[in-house]
Design a protein around this motif. Structure first.
Motif, PDB file in Angstrom:
ATOM      1  N   TYR A   1       5.096  -7.976  -5.662  1.00  0.00           N
ATOM      2  CA  TYR A   1       3.713  -7.789  -5.199  1.00  0.00           C
ATOM      3  C   TYR A   1       2.718  -7.621  -6.338  1.00  0.00           C
ATOM      4  O   TYR A   1       1.545  -7.360  -6.081  1.00  0.00           O
ATOM      5  N   GLY A   2       3.159  -7.749  -7.573  1.00  0.00           N
ATOM      6  CA  GLY A   2       2.238  -7.654  -8.695  1.00  0.00           C
ATOM      7  C   GLY A   2       1.707  -6.262  -8.937  1.00  0.00           C
ATOM      8  O   GLY A   2       0.596  -6.078  -9.425  1.00  0.00           O
ATOM      9  N   ILE A   3       2.493  -5.233  -8.615  1.00  0.00           N
ATOM     10  CA  ILE A   3       2.085  -3.844  -8.813  1.00  0.00           C
ATOM     11  C   ILE A   3       2.475  -3.416 -10.221  1.00  0.00           C
ATOM     12  O   ILE A   3       3.644  -3.482 -10.586  1.00  0.00           O
ATOM     13  N   LYS A   4       1.505  -2.971 -11.002  1.00  0.00           N
ATOM     14  CA  LYS A   4       1.784  -2.585 -12.373  1.00  0.00           C
ATOM     15  C   LYS A   4       2.171  -1.119 -12.423  1.00  0.00           C
ATOM     16  O   LYS A   4       1.544  -0.304 -11.801  1.00  0.00           O
TER      17      LYS A   4
ATOM     18  N   GLU B   1       0.825  -1.211   0.000  1.00  0.00           N
ATOM     19  CA  GLU B   1       0.000   0.000   0.000  1.00  0.00           C
ATOM     20  C   GLU B   1       0.861   1.264   0.000  1.00  0.00           C
ATOM     21  O   GLU B   1       0.516   2.261  -0.634  1.00  0.00           O
ATOM     22  N   LEU B   2       1.982   1.240   0.706  1.00  0.00           N
ATOM     23  CA  LEU B   2       2.875   2.399   0.702  1.00  0.00           C
ATOM     24  C   LEU B   2       3.471   2.626  -0.681  1.00  0.00           C
ATOM     25  O   LEU B   2       3.594   3.770  -1.138  1.00  0.00           O
ATOM     26  N   ILE B   3       3.828   1.540  -1.370  1.00  0.00           N
ATOM     27  CA  ILE B   3       4.377   1.679  -2.726  1.00  0.00           C
ATOM     28  C   ILE B   3       3.304   2.221  -3.662  1.00  0.00           C
ATOM     29  O   ILE B   3       3.560   3.131  -4.461  1.00  0.00           O
TER      30      ILE B   3
ATOM     31  N   ASN C   1       5.768   7.727 -11.654  1.00  0.00           N
ATOM     32  CA  ASN C   1       7.162   7.887 -12.067  1.00  0.00           C
ATOM     33  C   ASN C   1       8.040   7.040 -11.147  1.00  0.00           C
ATOM     34  O   ASN C   1       8.062   7.242  -9.928  1.00  0.00           O
ATOM     35  N   ILE C   2       8.752   6.069 -11.735  1.00  0.00           N
ATOM     36  CA  ILE C   2       9.513   5.107 -10.943  1.00  0.00           C
ATOM     37  C   ILE C   2      10.641   5.796 -10.168  1.00  0.00           C
ATOM     38  O   ILE C   2      10.838   5.542  -8.977  1.00  0.00           O
TER      39      ILE C   2
ATOM     40  N   ASN D   1      16.526   2.103  -3.750  1.00  0.00           N
ATOM     41  CA  ASN D   1      17.146   2.081  -5.058  1.00  0.00           C
ATOM     42  C   ASN D   1      16.078   1.787  -6.103  1.00  0.00           C
ATOM     43  O   ASN D   1      15.103   1.076  -5.834  1.00  0.00           O
ATOM     44  N   ARG D   2      16.268   2.331  -7.292  1.00  0.00           N
ATOM     45  CA  ARG D   2      15.280   2.135  -8.344  1.00  0.00           C
ATOM     46  C   ARG D   2      15.082   0.646  -8.651  1.00  0.00           C
ATOM     47  O   ARG D   2      13.957   0.179  -8.811  1.00  0.00           O
ATOM     48  N   THR D   3      16.186  -0.098  -8.703  1.00  0.00           N
ATOM     49  CA  THR D   3      16.079  -1.528  -8.999  1.00  0.00           C
ATOM     50  C   THR D   3      15.369  -2.280  -7.882  1.00  0.00           C
ATOM     51  O   THR D   3      14.627  -3.235  -8.131  1.00  0.00           O
ATOM     52  N   THR D   4      15.579  -1.828  -6.639  1.00  0.00           N
ATOM     53  CA  THR D   4      14.893  -2.458  -5.510  1.00  0.00           C
ATOM     54  C   THR D   4      13.390  -2.232  -5.604  1.00  0.00           C
ATOM     55  O   THR D   4      12.587  -3.147  -5.378  1.00  0.00           O
ATOM     56  N   LEU D   5      13.003  -1.000  -5.951  1.00  0.00           N
ATOM     57  CA  LEU D   5      11.578  -0.699  -6.091  1.00  0.00           C
ATOM     58  C   LEU D   5      10.951  -1.551  -7.190  1.00  0.00           C
ATOM     59  O   LEU D   5       9.857  -2.111  -7.011  1.00  0.00           O
ATOM     60  N   ILE D   6      11.631  -1.654  -8.335  1.00  0.00           N
ATOM     61  CA  ILE D   6      11.092  -2.450  -9.443  1.00  0.00           C
ATOM     62  C   ILE D   6      10.934  -3.912  -9.026  1.00  0.00           C
ATOM     63  O   ILE D   6       9.948  -4.574  -9.354  1.00  0.00           O
ATOM     64  N   ALA D   7      11.914  -4.426  -8.271  1.00  0.00           N
ATOM     65  CA  ALA D   7      11.835  -5.811  -7.794  1.00  0.00           C
ATOM     66  C   ALA D   7      10.650  -6.012  -6.864  1.00  0.00           C
ATOM     67  O   ALA D   7       9.935  -7.014  -6.949  1.00  0.00           O
ATOM     68  N   LYS D   8      10.429  -5.050  -5.975  1.00  0.00           N
ATOM     69  CA  LYS D   8       9.310  -5.147  -5.047  1.00  0.00           C
ATOM     70  C   LYS D   8       7.974  -5.054  -5.800  1.00  0.00           C
ATOM     71  O   LYS D   8       7.003  -5.739  -5.459  1.00  0.00           O
ATOM     72  N   MET D   9       7.909  -4.187  -6.799  1.00  0.00           N
ATOM     73  CA  MET D   9       6.684  -4.078  -7.591  1.00  0.00           C
ATOM     74  C   MET D   9       6.376  -5.401  -8.300  1.00  0.00           C
ATOM     75  O   MET D   9       5.222  -5.838  -8.363  1.00  0.00           O
ATOM     76  N   GLY D  10       7.433  -6.057  -8.815  1.00  0.00           N
ATOM     77  CA  GLY D  10       7.233  -7.355  -9.437  1.00  0.00           C
ATOM     78  C   GLY D  10       6.792  -8.405  -8.433  1.00  0.00           C
ATOM     79  O   GLY D  10       5.920  -9.229  -8.715  1.00  0.00           O
TER      80      GLY D  10
END
Length: 347
Positions: free
Chosen positions: A344-347, A310-312, A322-323, A333-342
């Protein structure tokens, strides 16, 4: 989604949209982040007599070095990586509407080129010297005060006048509290049909009064996120005042969230302690994080994942998806955020 509500500000806004929609004049939509400016632009397009598509560009989400090619298109070989010719957004909007969201963030050096396109109705792709005539209607939006940016030399005054033939002011949610019942109904209907699989929550009168008292700095977008969160975490219970307070606590800053969780989990006794005698303390600890262990049970890993998700999602909404901005806001880190989005299935 519909513009919902019967308040004077919403009625005036809808009337202004209907009056402006049929005419091919430039319009500027102003209002705070999350208030629904893109929805107003969609109404303007849908109620016009234009048969092309509405093409949207978020000027704040595209790096400035790429924004020109995004808008104007480019020829093959125009720059490194331009392997083929690409049609720009102006040409994509031919016969329809070009919506430039967050126009206030457009680089100053690009504003003069936008002004020329508005005046000539023609574009020149990057790497080409050939003008292409384009029939488009321009709608812009911003949450910033453009006049202040003009005074600071950050926005061209002549462009400001060109894009603001019609100005539509979208009110913040706190100024239209009488619209809450209609908005909740509309947003719950959207949750039911958006393919998320969620069952819309029900809000009782006590919960509605608590919601109305909140300032909703994220406006309609924050309200939508709140209802989605309620649908996930409180599937079997109506949303009352206490639930509202617990759910809104998820919008606190990240450090406050972590401190609350650490405090709550520190109060949970060790497994070697006498469970029966400490059951009351156990329950109190879980209630601090918005759950009743006796009713729902508790999975710490799942609960932390829900909060992180929910925070993401909330940060993505604030940063207009905007990533880079979201990663900075969350101190990731940008790569960490992208990994977390993947994860949790966040598009």
């Amino acid at each position: 989604m519909l513009i919902s509500g019967s308040s004077k500000s919403v009625s005036r806004l809808l009337n202004d949209i209907k009056n402006a929609a049929p005419y091919k004049v430039n319009a500027l939509i102003v209002g705070p982040t999350g208030a629904g400016k893109e929805l107003v632009a969609q109404y303007l397009h849908d109620w016009s007599n234009r048969h092309g598509n509405m093409v949207s560009v978020n000027c704040a989400a595209i790096p400035r070095e790429l924004l020109e090619a995004e808008l104007f298109g480019h020829e093959k070989g125009a720059f490194t990586g331009a392997a083929t010719r690409r049609i720009g957004r102006f040409e994509e909007a031919a016969g329809g509407t070009l919506f430039l969201d967050e126009i206030g963030d457009m680089p100053l050096e690009l504003q003069s080129k936008i002004l020329r396109v508005i005046e000539t109705k023609s574009v020149c792709r990057v790497g080409s010297n050939k003008e292409v005539h384009v029939d488009f209607r321009l709608i812009c939006a911003t949450h910033q005060n453009i006049q202040d940016k003009v005074k600071r030399g950050e926005f061209r005054e002549d462009l400001m006048y060109r894009i603001s033939v019609i100005v539509l002011d979208v009110p913040p949610l706190k100024d239209r509290i009488e619209d809450f019942p209609d908005l909740i109904t509309a947003l719950c209907n959207q949750i039911e049909t958006d393919g998320s699989g969620l069952t819309p929550p029900t809000v009782n009168e006590d919960g509605l009064r608590e919601m109305v008292s909140h300032s909703w700095p994220g406006n309609v977008r924050e309200l939508k996120n709140f209802l989605q969160r309620a649908a996930v975490l409180y599937r079997d219970a109506p949303i009352n005042a206490e639930t509202v307070r617990r759910l809104l606590h998820l919008n606190a800053d990240r450090n406050s969230e972590q401190n609350a969780l650490l405090q709550a989990t520190s109060e949970i006794p060790d497994v070697d302690s006498e469970i029966e005698s400490d059951s009351k303390n156990n329950t109190d600890a879980f209630e601090n994080v918005g759950l009743n262990v006796l009713d729902y049970g508790f999975c710490l890993k799942g609960f932390l994942s829900d909060i992180e998700t929910e925070l993401i999602v909330a940060a993505l909404s604030v940063e207009n998806h905007n990533i880079a901005g979201t990663a900075k806001r969350l101190a990731l880190n940008r790569t960490t955020l992208i990994a977390k989005m993947g994860k949790y299935g966040i598009k």
